[in-house]
Design a protein around this motif. Structure first.
Motif, short mmCIF file in Angstrom:
data_model
loop_
_atom_site.label_atom_id
_atom_site.label_comp_id
_atom_site.label_asym_id
_atom_site.label_seq_id
_atom_site.Cartn_x
_atom_site.Cartn_y
_atom_site.Cartn_z
N GLU A 180 0.52 -1.28 0.27
CA GLU A 180 0.19 -0.46 0.12
C GLU A 180 0.80 1.16 -0.15
O GLU A 180 0.68 2.20 -0.95
CB GLU A 180 -0.97 0.17 1.61
CG GLU A 180 -1.41 -0.91 1.12
CD GLU A 180 -2.16 -0.96 2.53
OE1 GLU A 180 -2.75 -0.53 3.10
OE2 GLU A 180 -3.55 -2.11 2.57
N VAL A 181 1.76 1.39 0.92
CA VAL A 181 2.83 2.75 1.02
C VAL A 181 3.13 2.83 -0.60
O VAL A 181 3.95 3.78 -1.29
CB VAL A 181 3.92 2.07 2.25
CG1 VAL A 181 4.90 3.17 1.48
CG2 VAL A 181 3.06 2.39 3.01
N VAL A 182 4.50 2.07 -1.30
CA VAL A 182 4.70 1.89 -1.81
C VAL A 182 3.97 2.15 -4.13
O VAL A 182 4.73 3.31 -3.92
CB VAL A 182 5.29 0.70 -3.00
CG1 VAL A 182 6.03 0.22 -3.60
CG2 VAL A 182 6.12 0.02 -1.62
N ALA A 183 2.97 1.16 -3.32
CA ALA A 183 1.43 1.86 -3.77
C ALA A 183 1.21 4.09 -4.33
O ALA A 183 0.67 3.78 -5.03
CB ALA A 183 0.34 0.83 -4.03
N GLN A 184 1.63 4.26 -3.45
CA GLN A 184 1.19 6.05 -3.29
C GLN A 184 2.44 6.48 -3.61
O GLN A 184 1.85 7.69 -3.87
CB GLN A 184 0.27 6.17 -2.02
CG GLN A 184 -0.07 5.49 -1.10
CD GLN A 184 -0.77 5.42 0.09
OE1 GLN A 184 -0.31 5.96 1.18
NE2 GLN A 184 -1.76 4.44 0.52
#
Length: 525
Positions: free
Chosen positions: A186-190
């Motif tokens: 999730e963090v990398v996707a953002q």
């Protein structure tokens, strides 16, 4: 808009071993997965982009700042959390300012980063680190108090705090539990910039916008995620296999025609000799006929030889397009455990990290040990090894610290199998891709994937052969072909397995029979 471009990038190791040759690529904003076999140069490419290595030739252009999450961050023991995050000096200045003992340099050092502690703790919280309790004192902890998964997440936070434009990630999901992996996804996707990720995590690769493959020193870019990449490669391989079949068929045909031609020419020569012996034609006529036949035979023979050579060349070209990615060929010892045979028995044993554990293992059970990062899974494996188990056992440590770093791969394995001959050891090491001089490399010179293969060799070739394998994140650092082969090998092992892994697909494929979760309260089914 291009944020990272590579042109004619060429790199070799000091001993002359080539890694990259004339690599070129351009990446814009988006997420790119970098794949390739162990030793293909993936981590080396990231180090070149990050500026840790200098190329022999070519250039790398980056628009903006680079963040680089290394694969070996866990080796930095002794450092405090805030030092890893790069905010230790700023925190000291902040504390001096708060206490009224600051000088002008402290204000310069802090700049606009007055909320750096709050941002760091918020990021740690977003990634699900269990020790975060909204307390800046948590930033004073040292690295050796963290699990492998916590170390990886901490390293990612350190890079994100610097707000880079290009983020380089080297195996970011190694050692992460499933919950932490989801947080990382999730963090990398953002992240809105360019992300270049080296990974064997198939779930992470499925989330990529493109796949870059490093193979034989060249970089090739595929649009789409890992599933699309696999479809393209399989279609190409099917065409390559068909081309090889056609080329082999044509070569056999040309070889047969050459043999037939030679038989015909031999018959003509015998006929000519017979005519000459019988003197049925004038000598001058027979001489002219012989020379003409020799010229014709030479042309015919050369024509078929050329066709055969062409067929061989086409077969070689077709075979070169086939992928023969090297895979470890693990022959696990044929040590069978029978149902009901006692293997492990722990009765209310308190682990140093807190949980009280009772555990009984009998026969060839296959146990997946899961739990949140930092709960004590590695500690439990160590305690099992200390009891000790009731059958021969071997443990593969998460940090792969079982080597004498100064000794060669061969010497390390020989120390574990003192009754095996040098020939037997080298033959077995070849199955782990340590062929010839590769077996004589020192442990300190091995890459991440090579270290894992060498550790597996030490574990599986030991004397006596293990009937219980304790594996702590065994898939870390394995390339995808080797992961598939390791899965097949473990699936056929007839002893007991206790595997700490957060790779759900891997656990399913090795046929896990029990799933245990370690919690602060103990072990639950």
């Amino acid at each position: 808009m291009t944020t990272l471009s590579i042109s004619d990038l060429t790199f070799s190791w000091p001993d002359g071993t080539p890694v990259l040759e004339g690599v070129g690529a351009a990446f814009g904003a988006g997420h790119i997965g970098l794949v390739g076999g162990n030793g293909a140069g993936k981590s080396t490419l990231l180090r070149l982009i990050a500026g840790e290595l200098r190329p022999l030739r070519g250039s790398i252009t980056v628009s903006g700042a680079i963040g680089y999450l290394r694969q070996d961050l866990g080796l930095a023991s002794g450092l405090r959390v805030d030092a890893v995050l790069g905010i230790a000096e700023i925190r000291k200045s902040l504390h001096r300012i708060e206490s009224g003992s600051a000088d002008e340099g402290d204000f310069d050092r802090v700049g606009n980063a007055w909320d750096v502690e709050e941002r760091a703790i918020a990021l740690l919280g977003r990634l699900g680190l269990p020790y975060v309790a909204d307390s800046p004192e948590q930033l004073d902890r040292t690295m050796e108090t963290l699990s492998g998964g916590e170390t990886v997440l901490l390293g990612l936070v350190a890079e994100l705090l610097a707000e880079p434009d290009v983020l380089l990630l080297d195996e970011p999901t190694n050692n992460l539990d499933q919950h932490a992996r989801q947080r990382l996804y999730e963090v990398v996707a953002q992240f809105s910039g360019t992300v270049l990720t080296v990974s064997h995590d198939r779930d992470l690769l499925e989330r990529m916008d493109a796949i870059a493959e490093l193979r034989r020193g060249e970089l090739r870019l595929f649009g789409g995620n890992f599933g699309v990449y696999e479809q393209i490669i399989e279609a190409e391989q099917e065409a390559a296999r068909a081309a090889v079949r056609d080329a082999r068929s044509d070569m056999r045909k040309q070889a047969k025609e050459l043999v037939d031609t030679r038989v015909k020419l031999d018959r003509r020569q015998r006929y000519g000799r017979k005519m000459a012996e019988n003197k049925r034609e004038p000598k001058i006529v027979m001489g002219l006929r012989k020379r003409a036949a020799e010229v014709s035979a030479g042309k015919l023979r050369n024509n078929h030889i050329e066709k055969l050579d062409t067929a061989k060349e086409q077969l070689q070209q077709a075979e070169e397009s086939l992928r023969e990615d090297r895979e470890i060929r693990v022959d696990l010892p044929g040590t069978r455990l029978y149902p009901g045979q006692d293997v492990i028995e722990l009765d209310e044993v308190r682990l140093s990290c807190g949980p009280v554990v009772s555990l009984r293992v009998t026969g060839p059970e296959r146990i997946a040990l899961t739990g949140r990062n930092g709960v004590g899974k590695t500690t439990l494996l160590r305690r099992i090894a200390e009891e000790p188990p009731k059958v021969p056992w071997r443990v593969l440590a998460q940090r792969l610290d079982i080597f004498d770093e100064r000794r060669s791969v061969f010497d390390n394995v020989a120390a574990m199998a003192p009754h095996a001959s040098a020939e037997q050891i080298r033959a077995q090491l070849a199955r782990f891709l340590f062929r010839g001089a590769a077996a004589d490399l020192t442990a300190r010179a091995l890459s991440g994937g090579e270290r894992l293969r060498a550790a597996l060799a030490m574990l599986l070739l030991a004397d006596p052969a293990p009937r219980l394998l304790l594996l702590d994140e065994p898939t870390n650092n394995l390339d995808l072909p080797s992961l598939d082969h390791l899965t097949q090998a473990l699936a056929s092992f007839e002893g007991a397995l206790i595997v700490v892994s957060h790779d759900a697909r891997f656990l399913d494929e090795i046929g896990v029979t029990r799933r245990l979760e370690l919690t602060p309260a103990g072990v639950t089914e």
